[in-house]
Design a protein around this motif. Structure first.
Motif, PDB file in Angstrom:
ATOM      1  N   THR A  34       5.669  -9.447 -41.831  1.00 23.87           N
ATOM      2  CA  THR A  34       5.240  -8.557 -40.573  1.00 23.87           C
ATOM      3  C   THR A  34       4.702  -9.601 -39.432  1.00 23.87           C
ATOM      4  O   THR A  34       4.343 -10.771 -39.478  1.00 23.87           O
ATOM      5  CB  THR A  34       4.440  -7.602 -41.057  1.00 23.87           C
ATOM      6  OG1 THR A  34       3.098  -8.414 -41.296  1.00 23.87           O
ATOM      7  CG2 THR A  34       4.759  -6.735 -42.264  1.00 23.87           C
ATOM      8  N   LEU A  35       4.688  -8.663 -38.336  1.00 20.54           N
ATOM      9  CA  LEU A  35       4.221  -9.455 -37.217  1.00 20.54           C
ATOM     10  C   LEU A  35       2.625  -9.820 -37.473  1.00 20.54           C
ATOM     11  O   LEU A  35       2.056 -10.935 -37.111  1.00 20.54           O
ATOM     12  CB  LEU A  35       4.308  -8.591 -35.952  1.00 20.54           C
ATOM     13  CG  LEU A  35       5.758  -8.582 -35.544  1.00 20.54           C
ATOM     14  CD1 LEU A  35       5.633  -7.753 -33.882  1.00 20.54           C
ATOM     15  CD2 LEU A  35       6.328  -9.936 -34.941  1.00 20.54           C
ATOM     16  N   GLU A  36       1.969  -8.935 -38.331  1.00 19.84           N
ATOM     17  CA  GLU A  36       0.490  -9.012 -38.763  1.00 19.84           C
ATOM     18  C   GLU A  36       0.488 -10.165 -39.417  1.00 19.84           C
ATOM     19  O   GLU A  36      -0.570 -11.133 -39.404  1.00 19.84           O
ATOM     20  CB  GLU A  36       0.141  -7.856 -39.387  1.00 19.84           C
ATOM     21  CG  GLU A  36      -1.478  -7.814 -39.790  1.00 19.84           C
ATOM     22  CD  GLU A  36      -2.225  -7.814 -38.472  1.00 19.84           C
ATOM     23  OE1 GLU A  36      -3.391  -8.360 -38.460  1.00 19.84           O
ATOM     24  OE2 GLU A  36      -2.056  -6.967 -37.777  1.00 19.84           O
ATOM     25  N   GLU A  37       1.111 -10.512 -40.289  1.00 16.18           N
ATOM     26  CA  GLU A  37       1.219 -11.845 -41.406  1.00 16.18           C
ATOM     27  C   GLU A  37       1.502 -13.005 -40.498  1.00 16.18           C
ATOM     28  O   GLU A  37       0.857 -13.948 -40.545  1.00 16.18           O
ATOM     29  CB  GLU A  37       2.140 -11.514 -42.408  1.00 16.18           C
ATOM     30  CG  GLU A  37       1.874 -10.564 -43.499  1.00 16.18           C
ATOM     31  CD  GLU A  37       3.130 -10.229 -44.365  1.00 16.18           C
ATOM     32  OE1 GLU A  37       2.621  -9.949 -45.421  1.00 16.18           O
ATOM     33  OE2 GLU A  37       4.167 -10.221 -44.261  1.00 16.18           O
ATOM     34  N   ILE A  38       2.461 -12.867 -39.532  1.00 13.90           N
ATOM     35  CA  ILE A  38       2.807 -14.192 -38.596  1.00 13.90           C
ATOM     36  C   ILE A  38       1.321 -14.495 -37.854  1.00 13.90           C
ATOM     37  O   ILE A  38       1.099 -15.642 -37.868  1.00 13.90           O
ATOM     38  CB  ILE A  38       3.702 -13.850 -37.621  1.00 13.90           C
ATOM     39  CG1 ILE A  38       5.176 -13.809 -38.432  1.00 13.90           C
ATOM     40  CG2 ILE A  38       3.963 -14.997 -36.794  1.00 13.90           C
ATOM     41  CD1 ILE A  38       6.288 -13.257 -37.666  1.00 13.90           C
ATOM     42  N   ALA A  39       0.938 -13.366 -37.419  1.00 18.53           N
ATOM     43  CA  ALA A  39      -0.483 -13.491 -36.624  1.00 18.53           C
ATOM     44  C   ALA A  39      -1.432 -14.031 -37.265  1.00 18.53           C
ATOM     45  O   ALA A  39      -2.175 -15.089 -36.939  1.00 18.53           O
ATOM     46  CB  ALA A  39      -0.977 -12.313 -36.274  1.00 18.53           C
ATOM     47  N   THR A  40      -1.726 -14.054 -38.715  1.00 24.29           N
ATOM     48  CA  THR A  40      -2.638 -14.299 -39.648  1.00 24.29           C
ATOM     49  C   THR A  40      -2.213 -15.937 -39.950  1.00 24.29           C
ATOM     50  O   THR A  40      -3.254 -16.737 -39.757  1.00 24.29           O
ATOM     51  CB  THR A  40      -2.876 -13.637 -40.953  1.00 24.29           C
ATOM     52  OG1 THR A  40      -3.022 -12.256 -40.461  1.00 24.29           O
ATOM     53  CG2 THR A  40      -3.701 -14.306 -41.691  1.00 24.29           C
ATOM     54  N   ARG A  41      -1.279 -16.206 -40.163  1.00 25.63           N
ATOM     55  CA  ARG A  41      -0.739 -17.458 -40.057  1.00 25.63           C
ATOM     56  C   ARG A  41      -1.150 -18.306 -39.070  1.00 25.63           C
ATOM     57  O   ARG A  41      -1.337 -19.692 -39.064  1.00 25.63           O
ATOM     58  CB  ARG A  41       0.830 -17.583 -40.518  1.00 25.63           C
ATOM     59  CG  ARG A  41       1.236 -17.151 -41.736  1.00 25.63           C
ATOM     60  CD  ARG A  41       2.745 -17.356 -42.016  1.00 25.63           C
ATOM     61  NE  ARG A  41       3.213 -16.772 -43.067  1.00 25.63           N
ATOM     62  CZ  ARG A  41       4.463 -16.845 -43.603  1.00 25.63           C
ATOM     63  NH1 ARG A  41       5.313 -17.365 -42.903  1.00 25.63           N
ATOM     64  NH2 ARG A  41       4.676 -16.242 -44.551  1.00 25.63           N
ATOM     65  N   LEU A  42      -1.015 -17.853 -37.751  1.00 22.80           N
ATOM     66  CA  LEU A  42      -1.054 -18.560 -36.608  1.00 22.80           C
ATOM     67  C   LEU A  42      -2.425 -18.402 -35.902  1.00 22.80           C
ATOM     68  O   LEU A  42      -2.637 -19.049 -35.075  1.00 22.80           O
ATOM     69  CB  LEU A  42       0.207 -18.240 -35.555  1.00 22.80           C
ATOM     70  CG  LEU A  42       1.301 -18.579 -36.002  1.00 22.80           C
ATOM     71  CD1 LEU A  42       2.245 -17.861 -34.987  1.00 22.80           C
ATOM     72  CD2 LEU A  42       1.750 -19.810 -36.115  1.00 22.80           C
ATOM     73  N   PHE A  43      -3.064 -17.817 -36.532  1.00 20.50           N
ATOM     74  CA  PHE A  43      -4.771 -17.509 -36.087  1.00 20.50           C
ATOM     75  C   PHE A  43      -4.813 -16.917 -34.851  1.00 20.50           C
ATOM     76  O   PHE A  43      -5.507 -17.335 -34.075  1.00 20.50           O
ATOM     77  CB  PHE A  43      -5.613 -19.134 -36.028  1.00 20.50           C
ATOM     78  CG  PHE A  43      -5.471 -19.484 -37.636  1.00 20.50           C
ATOM     79  CD1 PHE A  43      -6.177 -18.954 -38.585  1.00 20.50           C
ATOM     80  CD2 PHE A  43      -4.579 -20.635 -37.922  1.00 20.50           C
ATOM     81  CE1 PHE A  43      -6.090 -19.757 -40.026  1.00 20.50           C
ATOM     82  CE2 PHE A  43      -4.561 -21.267 -39.013  1.00 20.50           C
ATOM     83  CZ  PHE A  43      -5.582 -20.788 -40.007  1.00 20.50           C
ATOM     84  N   VAL A  44      -3.884 -16.045 -34.700  1.00 17.57           N
ATOM     85  CA  VAL A  44      -3.959 -15.346 -33.292  1.00 17.57           C
ATOM     86  C   VAL A  44      -3.933 -13.778 -33.609  1.00 17.57           C
ATOM     87  O   VAL A  44      -3.806 -13.367 -34.818  1.00 17.57           O
ATOM     88  CB  VAL A  44      -2.734 -15.714 -32.356  1.00 17.57           C
ATOM     89  CG1 VAL A  44      -2.930 -16.889 -31.824  1.00 17.57           C
ATOM     90  CG2 VAL A  44      -1.530 -15.304 -33.114  1.00 17.57           C
ATOM     91  N   ASN A  47      -1.336  -8.529 -31.193  1.00 17.80           N
ATOM     92  CA  ASN A  47      -0.730  -8.432 -29.887  1.00 17.80           C
ATOM     93  C   ASN A  47      -0.295  -9.641 -29.341  1.00 17.80           C
ATOM     94  O   ASN A  47       0.771  -9.533 -28.524  1.00 17.80           O
ATOM     95  CB  ASN A  47      -1.618  -7.673 -29.200  1.00 17.80           C
ATOM     96  CG  ASN A  47      -2.046  -6.394 -29.381  1.00 17.80           C
ATOM     97  OD1 ASN A  47      -0.988  -5.695 -29.851  1.00 17.80           O
ATOM     98  ND2 ASN A  47      -3.049  -5.744 -28.886  1.00 17.80           N
ATOM     99  N   THR A  48      -1.038 -10.740 -29.605  1.00 16.82           N
ATOM    100  CA  THR A  48      -0.410 -12.183 -29.014  1.00 16.82           C
ATOM    101  C   THR A  48       1.136 -12.367 -29.798  1.00 16.82           C
ATOM    102  O   THR A  48       1.724 -12.679 -28.811  1.00 16.82           O
ATOM    103  CB  THR A  48      -1.365 -13.289 -29.509  1.00 16.82           C
ATOM    104  OG1 THR A  48      -2.686 -12.818 -28.714  1.00 16.82           O
ATOM    105  CG2 THR A  48      -1.018 -14.538 -29.013  1.00 16.82           C
ATOM    106  N   VAL A  49       1.233 -12.072 -30.908  1.00 20.00           N
ATOM    107  CA  VAL A  49       2.451 -12.439 -31.546  1.00 20.00           C
ATOM    108  C   VAL A  49       3.778 -11.409 -30.849  1.00 20.00           C
ATOM    109  O   VAL A  49       4.594 -12.077 -30.644  1.00 20.00           O
ATOM    110  CB  VAL A  49       2.561 -12.317 -33.081  1.00 20.00           C
ATOM    111  CG1 VAL A  49       3.743 -12.224 -33.508  1.00 20.00           C
ATOM    112  CG2 VAL A  49       1.483 -13.271 -33.513  1.00 20.00           C
TER     113      VAL A  49
END
Length: 78
Positions: A34-44, A47-49
Motif C-alpha cells: 500500500t501507499l502507507e507501506e511505501i511511506a513507512t519504508r521511505l520514512f515519509v 501524503n508525501t507518497v
C-alpha cells in the motif's frame, strides 16, 4: 573536443524528468504494498507518497498504478 559516453543516458525524455525519489517510488509501486507501506519504508508520510505518485503519473502520462508499473518495466526502472 570530447567524446560523450551515452551508455548511461536514460532511455527516454520522461525518465530524465523523474527525480531520484520519484524513480524509487515508481519502483515501489510494482510491489504488492500500500501507499502507507511505501511511506513507512521511505520514512515519509502517506501524503508525501501520494504527491510523488501523482507527479510520476503526470510526468510519464499514465493514470493508473498498473500503467505506471508497465511503463517502469518498459523503461528499465523496475
Amino acid at each position: 573536443m570530447t567524446i560523450l559516453d551515452t551508455s548511461e543516458q536514460p532511455t527516454s525524455a520522461a525518465t530524465v524528468s523523474l527525480t531520484r525519489r520519484e524513480r524509487v517510488v515508481l519502483a515501489e509501486l510494482g510491489e504488492d504494498v500500500t501507499l502507507e507501506e511505501i511511506a513507512t519504508r521511505l520514512f515519509v508520510t502517506r501524503n508525501t507518497v501520494k504527491s510523488q505518485v501523482r507527479s510520476v503519473y503526470r510526468k510519464i502520462g499514465v493514470s493508473t498504478r498498473s500503467e505506471a508499473v508497465a511503463w517502469a518495466i518498459e523503461h528499465g526502472i523496475r
